[in-house]
Design a protein around this motif. Structure first.
Motif, PDB file in Angstrom:
ATOM      1  N   ILE A 368       0.870  -1.183   0.000  1.00 38.51           N
ATOM      2  CA  ILE A 368       0.000   0.000   0.000  1.00 38.51           C
ATOM      3  C   ILE A 368       0.909   1.235   0.000  1.00 38.51           C
ATOM      4  O   ILE A 368       1.809   1.352   0.842  1.00 38.51           O
ATOM      5  N   THR A 369       0.678   2.145  -0.945  1.00 40.58           N
ATOM      6  CA  THR A 369       1.480   3.368  -1.058  1.00 40.58           C
ATOM      7  C   THR A 369       0.589   4.574  -0.768  1.00 40.58           C
ATOM      8  O   THR A 369      -0.466   4.740  -1.394  1.00 40.58           O
ATOM      9  N   ILE A 370       1.017   5.404   0.170  1.00 44.22           N
ATOM     10  CA  ILE A 370       0.276   6.606   0.559  1.00 44.22           C
ATOM     11  C   ILE A 370       1.086   7.827   0.153  1.00 44.22           C
ATOM     12  O   ILE A 370       2.302   7.884   0.388  1.00 44.22           O
ATOM     13  N   ARG A 371       0.416   8.804  -0.424  1.00 41.81           N
ATOM     14  CA  ARG A 371       1.067  10.037  -0.880  1.00 41.81           C
ATOM     15  C   ARG A 371       0.378  11.247  -0.265  1.00 41.81           C
ATOM     16  O   ARG A 371      -0.849  11.295  -0.171  1.00 41.81           O
ATOM     17  N   ASN A 372       1.179  12.239   0.158  1.00 39.03           N
ATOM     18  CA  ASN A 372       0.641  13.493   0.709  1.00 39.03           C
ATOM     19  C   ASN A 372       0.463  14.482  -0.435  1.00 39.03           C
ATOM     20  O   ASN A 372       1.443  15.013  -0.982  1.00 39.03           O
TER      21      ASN A 372
END
Length: 463
Positions: A368-372
């Protein structure tokens, strides 16, 4: 006719003057009297001058007084100037019957009175002093380092870094940049320095006006005609000079501006300050946005001279005036993130990770990749919900992650079933919450099927 029959009255004869011993003294003939010598009893009583005595800008009362022995009286002297100037006048004190050679008489006989008149004013043109706690830049574009901007073009508030507050001279605006919405308390606060450059006490009122209320204030000030100290209030084309007499005994027709519509995002405290001569005070301007949008308002500081009317103007060339106005700008924002991986979504819009069939005691791995995507740091909170949590491995469960603007972070997720329960289907949900953002809640659904076999053929490669 001495008989009185014709209506004429006979004059009574004066008795002759008597000298010593009762002897009569003959009167001197009229031709021998000195015409310059007057009998004091026959002198006319002169008219005394009326109070008060006005000499230039000074008014003295009483101007004539009788002082009994051992008595003392006070003389009131009022200074009523008509402009901003220094006034000098010489007065004389005349004492009837006093010895002109007496030392005290000579001291008080002539004296000089001096008065200096000042108009209440505040510093309006020294931006370095007014915004000494903020950065002063020529324009918003310069503060953002945008060298491609053409002369005259301005920058955008949203592009300011979070926490950076500047005063842009071209826009004549105090720019807060992005600020977190719905903060506790009054929000982001900046202090503005208000200085009294005069020799008298001043009382200054502070207001925050919404754009429409400020337009009404400008129209009212323009109809008043006088630009009392607002020479720089309209600098840069953002704020027209306010009239010094509008609503305060000024010209008729200058109605009091509608100043009740105050923008809720900006507030000022205190609303009034009394500042001694050559001193300063700080006023706090708060910005607390409630929505993710840009806000505009105007700050107004003006001399409170209610009940006082004057046509005098501040000295030319001074950096002081009767009012200070500038724009206020800022944008509301919230910490925002996006789920970059996985990209598959269900009918409700939630991201999904299907692991497929996985043999018991084996595992399948995904990420899972989270980006701001926001302009301010985001703090993410993670939780794992579901009945088959023991079959999934999520290292970030129960932890938090601080993600800077534009940053990314990748989390491994494993499906490692330990046994087959029922038909072997397993499902859990990963909940990602963004701190200080009630709308920043994301769900990722994990699913997989556990299976097993009675016999397994394990073929080892030959050497």
């Amino acid at each position: 006719g001495g008989d009185g029959k014709g209506g004429a009255k006979k004059e009574a004869a004066k008795p002759p003057a008597k000298g010593k011993g009762g002897a009569a003294v003959p009167e001197a003939p009229p031709s021998t009297l000195n015409p310059l010598v007057k009998d004091p009893d026959n002198l006319a009583t002169p008219t005394l001058p009326s109070d008060p005595l006005v000499v230039g800008a000074f008014t003295i009362h009483p101007r004539i007084a009788t002082i009994q022995p051992g008595q003392a009286i006070s003389i009131d002297m009022k200074f009523d100037p008509s402009g901003c100037e220094t006034v000098k006048e010489r007065l004389r004190l005349c004492v009837s019957g006093a010895d002109p050679n007496d030392a005290l008489t000579q001291v008080v006989r002539s004296f000089e009175v001096v008065g200096e008149s000042c108009l209440p004013a505040l510093v309006t043109d020294d931006m370095i002093s007014i915004f000494e706690e903020q950065e002063v830049v020529s324009s918003l574009a310069e503060s953002m380092g945008d060298k491609d901007k053409l002369p005259g073009e301005t920058g955008k508030l949203e592009k300011l870094p979070v926490g950076k507050v500047v005063f842009a001279e071209a826009e004549r605006m105090l720019a807060y940049g992005p600020v977190l919405c719905n903060q506790s308390g009054k929000g982001a606060m900046e202090r503005i320095k208000i200085t009294n450059p005069t020799k008298i006490d001043i009382k200054v009122k502070f207001k925050v006006l919404a754009p429409d209320a400020f337009a009404s204030y400008q129209a009212s000030s323009s109809s008043g005609g006088a630009a009392g100290g607002g020479k720089d209030a309209g600098k840069g084309g953002k704020a027209a000079p306010p009239a010094k007499d509008a609503g305060k005994g000024g010209k008729k027709g200058a109605a009091e501006p509608a100043v009740t519509d105050v923008a809720p995002a900006f507030t000022v405290h205190p609303e009034i300050w009394e500042i001694p001569p050559h001193e300063y005070r700080f006023v706090n301007v708060y910005f607390n946005p409630t929505e993710m949008k840009s806000y505009r308002s105007f700050f107004l500081a003006e001399i409170d001279d209610e009940g006082v009317s004057t046509s005098a103007a501040p000295p030319k060339g001074s950096n002081a005036g009767r009012s200070l106005t500038f724009g206020l700008g800022g944008s509301g924002t919230l910490p925002c993130i996006a789920i970059e991986q996985p990209t598959d979504r269900d009918a409700q819009g939630n991201t999904v990770i299907p692991f497929g069939r996985v043999f018991v005691e084996k595992s399948a791995k995904r990420c899972i990749t989270i980006r701001n995507d926001g302009v301010m740091p985001a703090t993410c909170l993670f939780d794992l919900t579901g009945d088959q949590k023991s079959d999934f491995v999520f290292p970030a469960q129960g932890t938090s992650l601080h993600l800077p603007p534009g940053g990314k972070h990748e989390f491994p997720v494993k499906f490692a079933p330990k046994a087959v329960v029922g038909n072997g289907e397993c499902a859990v949900t990963i909940k990602v919450s963004v701190l200080n953002n009630p709308f920043g809640v994301f769900y990722t659904k994990l699913s997989g099927t556990a299976y097993t076999c009675d016999a397994v053929l394990d073929v080892k490669p030959t050497v």
